[in-house]
Design an enzyme around this catalytic site. Sequence first.
Site, PDB file in Angstrom:
ATOM      1  N   CYS A  87     -24.095  28.026  -1.295  1.00 20.29           N
ATOM      2  CA  CYS A  87     -23.486  28.362  -2.581  1.00 20.29           C
ATOM      3  C   CYS A  87     -23.973  29.739  -3.040  1.00 20.29           C
ATOM      4  O   CYS A  87     -23.623  30.738  -2.449  1.00 20.29           O
ATOM      5  CB  CYS A  87     -23.769  27.257  -3.604  1.00 20.29           C
ATOM      6  SG  CYS A  87     -22.663  27.270  -5.039  1.00 20.29           S
ATOM      7  N   HIS A 195     -22.423  21.986  -0.542  1.00 20.91           N
ATOM      8  CA  HIS A 195     -23.844  21.636  -0.645  1.00 20.91           C
ATOM      9  C   HIS A 195     -24.225  20.481   0.280  1.00 20.91           C
ATOM     10  O   HIS A 195     -24.228  19.318  -0.136  1.00 20.91           O
ATOM     11  CB  HIS A 195     -24.168  21.233  -2.084  1.00 20.91           C
ATOM     12  CG  HIS A 195     -24.206  22.357  -3.059  1.00 20.91           C
ATOM     13  ND1 HIS A 195     -25.369  23.029  -3.384  1.00 20.91           N
ATOM     14  CD2 HIS A 195     -23.225  22.938  -3.787  1.00 20.91           C
ATOM     15  CE1 HIS A 195     -25.106  23.961  -4.279  1.00 20.91           C
ATOM     16  NE2 HIS A 195     -23.806  23.936  -4.538  1.00 20.91           N
ATOM     17  N   GLU A 197     -27.113  19.606   1.198  1.00 18.78           N
ATOM     18  CA  GLU A 197     -28.354  18.966   0.735  1.00 18.78           C
ATOM     19  C   GLU A 197     -28.097  17.854  -0.265  1.00 18.78           C
ATOM     20  O   GLU A 197     -28.999  17.048  -0.561  1.00 18.78           O
ATOM     21  CB  GLU A 197     -29.301  20.022   0.126  1.00 18.78           C
ATOM     22  CG  GLU A 197     -28.996  20.473  -1.290  1.00 18.78           C
ATOM     23  CD  GLU A 197     -27.892  21.497  -1.424  1.00 18.78           C
ATOM     24  OE1 GLU A 197     -27.772  22.095  -2.506  1.00 18.78           O
ATOM     25  OE2 GLU A 197     -27.138  21.708  -0.448  1.00 18.78           O
TER      26      GLU A 197
END
Length: 222
Positions: A87, A195, A197
């Site tokens: 990002c 994302h 994660e």
Amino acid sequence: MSAAVIVFPGSNCDRDLAVAIREVTGRAPAMVWHRDSALPTGTDFIAVPGGFSYGDYLRSGAMAARSPIMRAVAEAAGKGVPVLGICNGFQVLTEAGLLPGALMRNAGLHFVCRTVGLKVENSQSLFTSRYRAGEEIAVPVAHHDGNFQADAATLDRLEGEGRVAFRYTEEVNGSARSIAGILNDAGNVLGMMPHPERVIEAAHGGTDGRRLFDGLVEGLLA
């Protein structure tokens, strides 16, 4: 494996990324402040997190790209150390010249925050080895400036050299050729707007992001 997460004023996904790395590797990464001029000795992997570095003044990532630590990140990348920018981290990597192109304001001029479909375009990189080429996965996005753009020659080169890692399967932000993530020419730097994660445990709503980190660890320890 020794990892480092770069932290800028305005980063807001650094702890999420650190938790993901610790979950997969069993070892907490070093949290490296943007004003530091060196990475910890023996750093095997560098992660540049999402957020709003420097409040997204000027262009997103433009000020962060000129932080002292980014010189050390660029030097490490040049030596083959894997670097992942997510990002805002993707924006920083383009502004620092580690990846081509630029991230522009979303085509709809709205912040986009939802889970989107991604197609794995390259399964041969250090970051994508646990995926199958052509596989579709679901990963959340949360950005206002995720519209990836580059000139036609650069886009053709990225496509021809297999450097498009992920592509959106739906309209998200207006990105050229629906590109969601790209690799550098050496294959050790990946920038992506979604994302991974945030999807490493089932309790988070999915695990499609975990394989990115698993594959990275496997490759580094091979």
